[in-house]
Motif scaffolding. Structure first.
Motif, mmCIF file in Angstrom:
data_model
loop_
_atom_site.group_PDB
_atom_site.id
_atom_site.type_symbol
_atom_site.label_atom_id
_atom_site.label_comp_id
_atom_site.label_asym_id
_atom_site.label_seq_id
_atom_site.Cartn_x
_atom_site.Cartn_y
_atom_site.Cartn_z
ATOM 1 N N ASN A 36 0.821 -1.207 0.000
ATOM 2 C CA ASN A 36 0.000 0.000 0.000
ATOM 3 C C ASN A 36 0.858 1.261 0.000
ATOM 4 O O ASN A 36 0.577 2.217 -0.736
ATOM 5 C CB ASN A 36 -0.963 -0.007 1.189
ATOM 6 C CG ASN A 36 -2.113 -0.970 0.975
ATOM 7 O OD1 ASN A 36 -2.454 -1.310 -0.154
ATOM 8 N ND2 ASN A 36 -2.714 -1.424 2.058
ATOM 9 N N MET A 37 1.930 1.290 0.785
ATOM 10 C CA MET A 37 2.809 2.462 0.791
ATOM 11 C C MET A 37 3.466 2.650 -0.582
ATOM 12 O O MET A 37 3.604 3.783 -1.058
ATOM 13 C CB MET A 37 3.880 2.335 1.877
ATOM 14 C CG MET A 37 3.353 2.584 3.269
ATOM 15 S SD MET A 37 4.660 2.596 4.525
ATOM 16 C CE MET A 37 4.806 0.841 4.841
ATOM 17 N N ALA A 38 3.864 1.561 -1.218
ATOM 18 C CA ALA A 38 4.495 1.655 -2.536
ATOM 19 C C ALA A 38 3.536 2.260 -3.556
ATOM 20 O O ALA A 38 3.911 3.159 -4.321
ATOM 21 C CB ALA A 38 4.974 0.276 -2.991
ATOM 22 N N ASN A 39 2.314 1.786 -3.572
ATOM 23 C CA ASN A 39 1.340 2.330 -4.509
ATOM 24 C C ASN A 39 1.014 3.788 -4.205
ATOM 25 O O ASN A 39 0.847 4.600 -5.119
ATOM 26 C CB ASN A 39 0.053 1.494 -4.517
ATOM 27 C CG ASN A 39 -0.019 0.568 -5.705
ATOM 28 O OD1 ASN A 39 0.659 0.764 -6.700
ATOM 29 N ND2 ASN A 39 -0.851 -0.444 -5.597
ATOM 30 N N ILE A 40 0.925 4.140 -2.938
ATOM 31 C CA ILE A 40 0.609 5.529 -2.584
ATOM 32 C C ILE A 40 1.776 6.449 -2.933
ATOM 33 O O ILE A 40 1.559 7.575 -3.398
ATOM 34 C CB ILE A 40 0.211 5.652 -1.107
ATOM 35 C CG1 ILE A 40 -1.062 4.844 -0.833
ATOM 36 C CG2 ILE A 40 0.021 7.119 -0.709
ATOM 37 C CD1 ILE A 40 -2.228 5.119 -1.762
ATOM 38 N N ALA A 41 3.015 6.006 -2.753
ATOM 39 C CA ALA A 41 4.161 6.822 -3.168
ATOM 40 C C ALA A 41 4.081 7.118 -4.668
ATOM 41 O O ALA A 41 4.276 8.262 -5.098
ATOM 42 C CB ALA A 41 5.477 6.123 -2.813
ATOM 43 N N ALA A 42 3.758 6.103 -5.461
ATOM 44 C CA ALA A 42 3.615 6.296 -6.902
ATOM 45 C C ALA A 42 2.440 7.218 -7.220
ATOM 46 O O ALA A 42 2.526 8.071 -8.114
ATOM 47 C CB ALA A 42 3.441 4.946 -7.602
#
Length: 165
Positions: A36-42
């Motif tokens: 989830n953090m990876a997708n939100i960073a993107a």
């Protein structure tokens, strides 16, 4: 496949509303916090113009036994891996539990320069059960890039993510 790119003409309030809607859609059914953090960073990178870094620092055990911030998923240049609470803009946000909106990072006492190109920064704590669990960190090469609207929008995003990361 979804295209999460916003319309360039959106008013800032609408941009942040759509950012939160997209974040909700991406994270609602995913139990893995790192994913989830990876997708939100993107997503932050796609939605917010004039950034040179967007991502997370997570609260984790320090080598000394206390807690500190440890680099999480991000988009941008390589970054500092560990930040003690109270040091730099991220550490100040984590230590105080309050948003840090810095117009000129070079004037911020104790600023940690992971990327010399950064001029302004917005750091928003992610709080779960009254405790900071992470921070959302946004850097820009432009001075005074982040507005109060940005701060409130990312604060709403942090509240949405608190149970999902």
């Amino acid at each position: 496949m979804f295209d999460f790119r916003p319309d360039d003409t959106l008013a800032p309030e609408e941009l942040h509303r759509q950012l939160c809607e997209a974040a909700d859609a991406l994270t609602a059914s995913e139990p893995d916090g790192i994913a989830n953090m990876a997708n939100i960073a993107a997503l932050l990178w796609e939605f917010l113009p004039d950034l040179n870094w967007a991502g997370f620092y997570r609260v984790a055990p320090a080598m000394s036994g206390d807690e500190e911030l440890v680099l999480g998923p991000f988009v941008g240049r390589p970054a500092c891996i560990r930040i003690p609470f109270g040091q730099g803009v991220c550490g100040a946000a984590a230590g105080s539990g309050r948003i840090q909106r810095v117009e000129d990072v070079h004037a911020f006492p104790g600023h940690i320069a992971c990327d010399a190109a950064s001029r302004s920064e917005l750091v928003v704590p992610v709080i779960r059960d009254g405790r900071v669990i992470a921070v959302i960190d946004l850097d820009s090469p432009s001075p005074a890039r982040f507005s109060e609207t940005d701060a409130r929008g990312i604060e709403r995003l942090a509240a949405l993510l608190a149970a999902r990361i």
